[in-house]
Design a protein around this motif. Structure first.
Motif, PDB file in Angstrom:
ATOM      1  N   LEU A  63       0.827  -1.206   0.000  1.00 45.45           N
ATOM      2  CA  LEU A  63       0.000   0.000   0.000  1.00 45.45           C
ATOM      3  C   LEU A  63       0.859   1.252   0.000  1.00 45.45           C
ATOM      4  CD1 LEU A  63      -2.840  -1.041   2.464  1.00 45.45           C
ATOM      5  CD2 LEU A  63      -2.876  -1.027  -0.029  1.00 45.45           C
ATOM      6  N   LYS A  64       1.997   1.212   0.678  1.00 47.80           N
ATOM      7  CA  LYS A  64       2.909   2.350   0.623  1.00 47.80           C
ATOM      8  C   LYS A  64       3.410   2.572  -0.802  1.00 47.80           C
ATOM      9  CE  LYS A  64       4.912   2.619   5.258  1.00 47.80           C
ATOM     10  NZ  LYS A  64       6.182   2.572   6.031  1.00 47.80           N
ATOM     11  N   LYS A  65       3.665   1.470  -1.505  1.00 46.41           N
ATOM     12  CA  LYS A  65       4.191   1.557  -2.862  1.00 46.41           C
ATOM     13  C   LYS A  65       3.167   2.174  -3.820  1.00 46.41           C
ATOM     14  CE  LYS A  65       7.290   0.378  -6.085  1.00 46.41           C
ATOM     15  NZ  LYS A  65       8.688   0.844  -6.106  1.00 46.41           N
ATOM     16  N   ILE A  66       1.934   1.763  -3.722  1.00 46.90           N
ATOM     17  CA  ILE A  66       0.948   2.270  -4.682  1.00 46.90           C
ATOM     18  C   ILE A  66       0.469   3.678  -4.311  1.00 46.90           C
ATOM     19  CG2 ILE A  66       0.166  -0.062  -5.250  1.00 46.90           C
ATOM     20  CD1 ILE A  66      -2.408   0.576  -3.714  1.00 46.90           C
ATOM     21  N   ASP A  67       0.952   4.202  -3.184  1.00 46.69           N
ATOM     22  CA  ASP A  67       0.680   5.611  -2.882  1.00 46.69           C
ATOM     23  C   ASP A  67       1.310   6.534  -3.915  1.00 46.69           C
ATOM     24  OD1 ASP A  67      -1.010   5.628  -0.766  1.00 46.69           O
ATOM     25  OD2 ASP A  67       0.521   5.788   0.771  1.00 46.69           O
ATOM     26  N   GLU A  68       2.270   5.996  -4.679  1.00 44.99           N
ATOM     27  CA  GLU A  68       2.914   6.794  -5.714  1.00 44.99           C
ATOM     28  C   GLU A  68       1.943   7.149  -6.832  1.00 44.99           C
ATOM     29  OE1 GLU A  68       6.185   4.478  -7.035  1.00 44.99           O
ATOM     30  OE2 GLU A  68       7.182   4.426  -5.070  1.00 44.99           O
ATOM     31  N   PHE A  69       0.890   6.353  -6.961  1.00 42.75           N
ATOM     32  CA  PHE A  69      -0.096   6.628  -7.997  1.00 42.75           C
ATOM     33  C   PHE A  69      -1.116   7.639  -7.483  1.00 42.75           C
ATOM     34  CE2 PHE A  69       1.462   2.293  -8.501  1.00 42.75           C
ATOM     35  CZ  PHE A  69       1.979   2.357  -9.788  1.00 42.75           C
ATOM     36  N   GLU A  70      -1.707   8.348  -8.376  1.00 42.79           N
ATOM     37  CA  GLU A  70      -2.614   9.430  -8.002  1.00 42.79           C
ATOM     38  C   GLU A  70      -3.920   8.898  -7.412  1.00 42.79           C
ATOM     39  OE1 GLU A  70      -4.871  13.271 -10.059  1.00 42.79           O
ATOM     40  OE2 GLU A  70      -3.530  12.002 -11.226  1.00 42.79           O
ATOM     41  N   GLU A  71      -4.207   9.288  -6.171  1.00 45.23           N
ATOM     42  CA  GLU A  71      -5.469   9.009  -5.505  1.00 45.23           C
ATOM     43  C   GLU A  71      -5.930   7.554  -5.631  1.00 45.23           C
ATOM     44  OE1 GLU A  71      -8.260  11.759  -7.074  1.00 45.23           O
ATOM     45  OE2 GLU A  71      -7.364  13.493  -6.080  1.00 45.23           O
ATOM     46  N   PRO A  72      -5.142   6.595  -5.131  1.00 41.25           N
ATOM     47  CA  PRO A  72      -5.610   5.203  -5.181  1.00 41.25           C
ATOM     48  C   PRO A  72      -6.756   4.971  -4.208  1.00 41.25           C
ATOM     49  CG  PRO A  72      -3.579   5.356  -3.923  1.00 41.25           C
ATOM     50  CD  PRO A  72      -3.816   6.725  -4.495  1.00 41.25           C
ATOM     51  N   GLU A  73      -7.710   4.149  -4.593  1.00 37.84           N
ATOM     52  CA  GLU A  73      -8.803   3.752  -3.719  1.00 37.84           C
ATOM     53  C   GLU A  73      -8.612   2.271  -3.371  1.00 37.84           C
ATOM     54  OE1 GLU A  73     -12.627   4.685  -5.326  1.00 37.84           O
ATOM     55  OE2 GLU A  73     -11.960   6.617  -6.118  1.00 37.84           O
ATOM     56  N   ILE A  74      -8.693   1.973  -2.074  1.00 35.01           N
ATOM     57  CA  ILE A  74      -8.326   0.627  -1.602  1.00 35.01           C
ATOM     58  C   ILE A  74      -9.404   0.091  -0.689  1.00 35.01           C
ATOM     59  CG2 ILE A  74      -6.584  -0.717  -0.351  1.00 35.01           C
ATOM     60  CD1 ILE A  74      -4.854   2.020  -0.923  1.00 35.01           C
ATOM     61  N   SER A  75      -9.751  -1.171  -0.875  1.00 37.55           N
ATOM     62  CA  SER A  75     -10.618  -1.893   0.054  1.00 37.55           C
ATOM     63  C   SER A  75      -9.852  -3.109   0.552  1.00 37.55           C
ATOM     64  CB  SER A  75     -11.922  -2.340  -0.635  1.00 37.55           C
ATOM     65  OG  SER A  75     -12.672  -1.225  -1.050  1.00 37.55           O
ATOM     66  N   LEU A  76      -9.621  -3.170   1.859  1.00 35.94           N
ATOM     67  CA  LEU A  76      -8.909  -4.293   2.472  1.00 35.94           C
ATOM     68  C   LEU A  76      -9.903  -5.137   3.236  1.00 35.94           C
ATOM     69  CD1 LEU A  76      -6.419  -5.870   3.485  1.00 35.94           C
ATOM     70  CD2 LEU A  76      -6.176  -4.136   5.294  1.00 35.94           C
ATOM     71  N   ILE A  77      -9.976  -6.411   2.898  1.00 38.20           N
ATOM     72  CA  ILE A  77     -10.879  -7.332   3.577  1.00 38.20           C
ATOM     73  C   ILE A  77     -10.069  -8.061   4.653  1.00 38.20           C
ATOM     74  CG2 ILE A  77     -12.407  -9.318   3.308  1.00 38.20           C
ATOM     75  CD1 ILE A  77     -12.880  -8.415   0.429  1.00 38.20           C
ATOM     76  N   PRO A  78     -10.306  -7.763   5.933  1.00 37.34           N
ATOM     77  CA  PRO A  78      -9.458  -8.292   7.012  1.00 37.34           C
ATOM     78  C   PRO A  78      -9.809  -9.720   7.418  1.00 37.34           C
ATOM     79  CG  PRO A  78     -11.128  -6.889   7.936  1.00 37.34           C
ATOM     80  CD  PRO A  78     -11.344  -6.864   6.449  1.00 37.34           C
ATOM     81  N   ARG A  79      -9.839 -10.612   6.472  1.00 39.97           N
ATOM     82  CA  ARG A  79     -10.092 -12.030   6.744  1.00 39.97           C
ATOM     83  C   ARG A  79      -9.125 -12.866   5.924  1.00 39.97           C
ATOM     84  NH1 ARG A  79     -15.525 -10.349   6.519  1.00 39.97           N
ATOM     85  NH2 ARG A  79     -15.672 -11.004   4.348  1.00 39.97           N
ATOM     86  N   GLY A  80      -8.808 -14.030   6.441  1.00 38.45           N
ATOM     87  CA  GLY A  80      -7.893 -14.911   5.745  1.00 38.45           C
ATOM     88  C   GLY A  80      -8.502 -15.474   4.467  1.00 38.45           C
ATOM     89  N   VAL A  81      -7.685 -15.533   3.428  1.00 40.42           N
ATOM     90  CA  VAL A  81      -8.111 -16.077   2.142  1.00 40.42           C
ATOM     91  C   VAL A  81      -7.137 -17.173   1.734  1.00 40.42           C
ATOM     92  CG1 VAL A  81      -8.525 -15.563  -0.287  1.00 40.42           C
ATOM     93  CG2 VAL A  81      -9.106 -13.870   1.447  1.00 40.42           C
ATOM     94  N   ILE A  82      -7.680 -18.300   1.275  1.00 36.71           N
ATOM     95  CA  ILE A  82      -6.837 -19.398   0.782  1.00 36.71           C
ATOM     96  C   ILE A  82      -6.704 -19.255  -0.722  1.00 36.71           C
ATOM     97  CG2 ILE A  82      -6.630 -21.894   0.521  1.00 36.71           C
ATOM     98  CD1 ILE A  82      -8.196 -22.207   3.098  1.00 36.71           C
ATOM     99  N   THR A  83      -5.503 -19.065  -1.180  1.00 38.60           N
ATOM    100  CA  THR A  83      -5.259 -18.935  -2.622  1.00 38.60           C
ATOM    101  C   THR A  83      -4.570 -20.193  -3.123  1.00 38.60           C
ATOM    102  OG1 THR A  83      -3.164 -17.817  -2.164  1.00 38.60           O
ATOM    103  CG2 THR A  83      -5.085 -16.431  -2.545  1.00 38.60           C
ATOM    104  N   LEU A  84      -5.089 -20.759  -4.197  1.00 37.03           N
ATOM    105  CA  LEU A  84      -4.522 -21.954  -4.819  1.00 37.03           C
ATOM    106  C   LEU A  84      -4.109 -21.592  -6.245  1.00 37.03           C
ATOM    107  CD1 LEU A  84      -7.145 -24.582  -3.615  1.00 37.03           C
ATOM    108  CD2 LEU A  84      -4.928 -24.048  -2.596  1.00 37.03           C
ATOM    109  N   TYR A  85      -2.897 -21.940  -6.606  1.00 36.24           N
ATOM    110  CA  TYR A  85      -2.359 -21.598  -7.920  1.00 36.24           C
ATOM    111  C   TYR A  85      -1.348 -22.673  -8.317  1.00 36.24           C
ATOM    112  CZ  TYR A  85       0.836 -19.556  -4.484  1.00 36.24           C
ATOM    113  OH  TYR A  85       1.639 -19.360  -3.402  1.00 36.24           O
ATOM    114  N   PRO A  86      -1.048 -22.784  -9.620  1.00 37.09           N
ATOM    115  CA  PRO A  86      -0.143 -23.836 -10.096  1.00 37.09           C
ATOM    116  C   PRO A  86       1.251 -23.677  -9.480  1.00 37.09           C
ATOM    117  CG  PRO A  86      -1.351 -22.850 -11.905  1.00 37.09           C
ATOM    118  CD  PRO A  86      -1.599 -21.986 -10.716  1.00 37.09           C
ATOM    119  N   PRO A  87       1.962 -24.826  -9.317  1.00 37.43           N
ATOM    120  CA  PRO A  87       1.534 -26.207  -9.599  1.00 37.43           C
ATOM    121  C   PRO A  87       0.645 -26.770  -8.482  1.00 37.43           C
ATOM    122  CG  PRO A  87       3.783 -26.186  -8.763  1.00 37.43           C
ATOM    123  CD  PRO A  87       3.381 -24.754  -8.898  1.00 37.43           C
TER     124      PRO A  87
END
Length: 419
Positions: free
Chosen positions: A52-76
């Motif tokens: 989030l600190k990094k994308i502050d470099e872009f003009e007026e970013p809008e952010i929604s943070l969902i404060p719950r754990g998410v399981i991400t599955l990706y290859p392999p």
């Protein structure tokens, strides 16, 4: 992993995707339209704040943070078990914002504190231990204590002042509830449970340190990584706060100043110990620092000064506790003196020790605290009378018992029984 929804002005798509890749984002969904670039991103917990600190470099970013754990599955697919097991602490931003969100309403704080004061008074009055546990469940002391530690770690003076104010309101409300009940149902003397609760152990400092550590760890850990519920940790934080809060109200009504003073000592020691331990956990484990949280901009000076004051406060209270025993060490001196009593009783022939105990009262003889040495003795020599044996045991104890405390007035109760 945490899910974020990001929306930035049109024309930043490639830079955003590069930033997501840089911070190990997975399963990114591009929702860009003709007017704006938007993405659904899944990031490791510890990467969220810096991302989030990094994308502050872009003009007026809008952010929604969902404060719950998410399981991400990706290859392999063969790495799916490791992907699921990769549970990290929350980001410093989520820890800090979560603490602020837990503040709640002042009405709820006062209401729960008043109810806790009533419950703990009933438990103390009726000598019902489980009601003290119920009061610990209801007492809202954990929230202000944790937020005060968060404020110190982050260097945020306004949050620190607000947390301490809420802490004071909660404790004062509990004291008022206890005082009012004692006023309605007058007490002439302390109940046995009140006597027990009023006495402080020399190990009293360990409970707030452990409570602060456990409370901060629970807040820092992600939901799936936490082995203990927040309610259980809240009970731990309130374990040594709710009983003395209720006892102060009764002590004020009875004008029993030693009880009031010892209870105030415990409450202040708990606040300082919890604050110190939790601050260290938030700072070093949760990475909640003045410059480490997006939007924060705290002052290092505030955190440093507060930590030094808390540390010196703990040192001063420990010095006070150990300087003049037994006033603030009765709960542990009971055990120490019982061991001395048992050692001397075993030296006496023709008896068997069935039970022994040492208890302090809140009364004094002269300027000395009264300690009651009590023992139940089985007589194995039938020639000696009960009275002679009791007198002989008391004379032996008075002559031979040695312990490193001078301001104790000894009282003996020796009970001789036969088989």
């Amino acid at each position: 992993m945490r899910q974020l929804i990001i929306k930035v002005p049109k024309g930043n798509k490639e830079k955003i995707l590069e930033t997501i890749s840089e911070f190990n984002g997975k399963n990114t969904v591009d929702l860009s339209s003709e007017k704006e670039d938007a993405f659904i991103v899944y990031l490791p917990n510890e990467k969220v704040n810096n991302f989030l600190k990094k994308i502050d470099e872009f003009e007026e970013p809008e952010i929604s943070l969902i404060p719950r754990g998410v399981i991400t599955l990706y290859p392999p697919a063969s790495e799916s078990p490791d992907q699921v097991a990769d549970v990290k602490p929350k980001s410093s931003l989520e820890i800090y914002l979560g603490g602020i969100q837990s503040v709640g309403s002042m009405f709820g704080l006062i209401g729960y504190s008043f109810v806790a004061g009533i419950i703990v008074w009933i438990g103390l009055f009726t000598t019902t231990t489980y009601l003290l546990v119920a009061a610990m469940l209801v007492a809202p002391f954990a929230g202000p204590a944790m937020n005060a530690a968060l404020a110190t770690a982050a260097g945020k003076a306004p949050l620190l002042k607000s947390s301490l104010m809420r802490y004071a309101v909660a404790i004062t409300t509990g004291i008022i509830a206890s005082f009012l009940l004692t006023l309605i149902f007058p007490l002439k003397t302390l109940t046995p449970l009140m006597e027990e609760v009023s006495q402080v152990s020399k190990f009293a400092i360990f409970l707030p340190l452990v409570s602060g550590f456990a409370g901060a760890i629970n807040i820092c850990q992600s939901q799936r990584d936490s082995l203990v519920s927040g309610a259980a940790v809240g009970i731990l934080v309130a374990a040594s706060l709710a009983p003395p809060v209720g006892l102060i109200g009764a002590g004020l009504y009875m004008m029993d100043w030693p009880v009031v003073l010892s209870s105030l000592y415990r409450i202040l020691l708990q606040l300082l110990g919890i604050h110190f331990a939790a601050t260290l956990v938030f700072y070093f484990y949760g990475k909640v620092t003045p410059n480490g949280v997006r939007f924060l901009k705290g002052a290092k000076k505030t955190g440093l000064i507060t930590t030094i004051v808390v540390f010196l406060g703990i040192g001063a209270m420990m010095y006070w506790q150990f300087r003049r025993p037994p006033f603030l060490r009765k709960a542990s001196m009971n055990t120490e003196l019982a061991e001395v009593l048992d050692t001397e009783l075993k030296k006496i022939p023709h008896i068997k020790v069935l039970n022994k105990d040492v208890t302090f009262t809140n009364t004094k003889m002269g300027n000395k605290s009264i300690a009651n040495f009590e023992a139940t003795i089985l007589k194995t020599d039938t020639v000696i009378s009960h009275e002679e044996l009791e007198d002989g045991i008391i004379r032996h104890l008075k002559k031979n018992m040695k312990y490193p405390y001078e301001n104790i007035y000894e009282v003996y109760q020796i009970h001789v029984v036969t088989d």
